[in-house]
Design a protein around this motif. Sequence first.
Motif, short mmCIF file in Angstrom:
data_model
loop_
_atom_site.label_atom_id
_atom_site.label_comp_id
_atom_site.label_asym_id
_atom_site.label_seq_id
_atom_site.Cartn_x
_atom_site.Cartn_y
_atom_site.Cartn_z
N ILE A 35 0.84 -1.15 0.08
CA ILE A 35 0.29 0.01 0.12
C ILE A 35 0.74 1.36 0.08
O ILE A 35 0.77 2.08 -0.83
CB ILE A 35 -0.93 0.06 1.37
CG1 ILE A 35 -1.93 -1.15 1.17
CG2 ILE A 35 -1.75 1.42 1.14
CD1 ILE A 35 -2.42 -1.38 2.54
N VAL A 36 1.84 1.39 0.98
CA VAL A 36 2.56 2.67 1.06
C VAL A 36 3.41 2.86 -0.09
O VAL A 36 3.62 3.93 -0.80
CB VAL A 36 3.49 2.51 2.34
CG1 VAL A 36 4.35 3.54 2.30
CG2 VAL A 36 2.96 2.15 3.34
N ALA A 37 3.93 1.57 -0.71
CA ALA A 37 4.78 1.91 -2.21
C ALA A 37 3.81 2.31 -3.34
O ALA A 37 4.60 3.10 -4.08
CB ALA A 37 5.59 0.43 -2.39
N ALA A 38 2.58 1.84 -3.24
CA ALA A 38 1.82 2.05 -4.41
C ALA A 38 1.45 3.54 -4.21
O ALA A 38 1.51 4.36 -5.44
CB ALA A 38 0.47 1.30 -4.21
N VAL A 39 1.01 4.13 -3.14
CA VAL A 39 0.69 5.65 -3.17
C VAL A 39 2.05 6.38 -3.13
O VAL A 39 1.70 7.27 -3.82
CB VAL A 39 -0.05 5.67 -1.60
CG1 VAL A 39 -0.28 6.99 -1.37
CG2 VAL A 39 -1.42 4.87 -1.53
N ALA A 40 2.91 5.93 -2.78
CA ALA A 40 4.25 6.99 -2.92
C ALA A 40 4.72 7.00 -4.30
O ALA A 40 5.03 7.96 -4.58
CB ALA A 40 5.41 6.38 -1.81
N ASN A 41 4.52 6.03 -4.86
CA ASN A 41 4.82 5.99 -6.30
C ASN A 41 3.95 6.42 -7.08
O ASN A 41 4.40 7.51 -8.09
CB ASN A 41 5.06 4.30 -6.74
CG ASN A 41 6.43 4.02 -6.37
OD1 ASN A 41 7.42 4.25 -6.18
ND2 ASN A 41 6.33 2.46 -6.31
N LEU A 42 2.68 6.59 -6.95
CA LEU A 42 1.74 7.44 -7.31
C LEU A 42 2.14 8.98 -7.38
O LEU A 42 2.15 9.71 -8.39
CB LEU A 42 0.48 7.42 -6.91
CG LEU A 42 -0.53 6.04 -7.51
CD1 LEU A 42 -1.73 5.77 -6.70
CD2 LEU A 42 -0.85 6.57 -8.75
N ILE A 43 2.24 9.22 -6.07
CA ILE A 43 2.68 10.50 -6.00
C ILE A 43 3.99 11.19 -6.49
O ILE A 43 3.82 12.05 -7.45
CB ILE A 43 2.73 10.96 -4.24
CG1 ILE A 43 1.61 10.75 -3.64
CG2 ILE A 43 3.32 12.48 -4.17
CD1 ILE A 43 1.50 10.68 -2.09
#
Length: 135
Positions: A35-43
């Motif tokens: 979850i954290v990786a997906a959101v951080a990569n999106l940003i």
Amino acid sequence: MSAASRTNEPTVHPEPATRTRPSVLTVRCADQPGIVAAVANLIAGAGGNIANADQHTDRASSVFLQRIEIDGPVDWDRFDAGLADAARRMGIEWELHHPGTPTRVVVACSGELYCAADLLNRVELGELDAEVVAV
């Protein structure tokens, strides 16, 4: 709050020149890897910067919660599209708040202070575009 979105609602994004405070993204979903990786990569992929982030997993209910302050020259259309895809894949519920010009407010409360405390906390976190001038 000038704009808040859930996964299916369109978001109104203010122009970067008018935004002096970071936008705030809140995320809620079942706890799962990535979850954290997906959101951080999106940003990062949309040109944004994570100015601040807090996260917590409620072990009793296996619910993951995250609050992220985003600043920088974000391509919000790209971000929205990516977040909609991640939300669908990972079951993410989210809200995105873009600060505007704060409304001056007076908070009136009874002897029970929990509602006033919640409002004041939301103002402090940037979730409400308000300037509290008196309590």
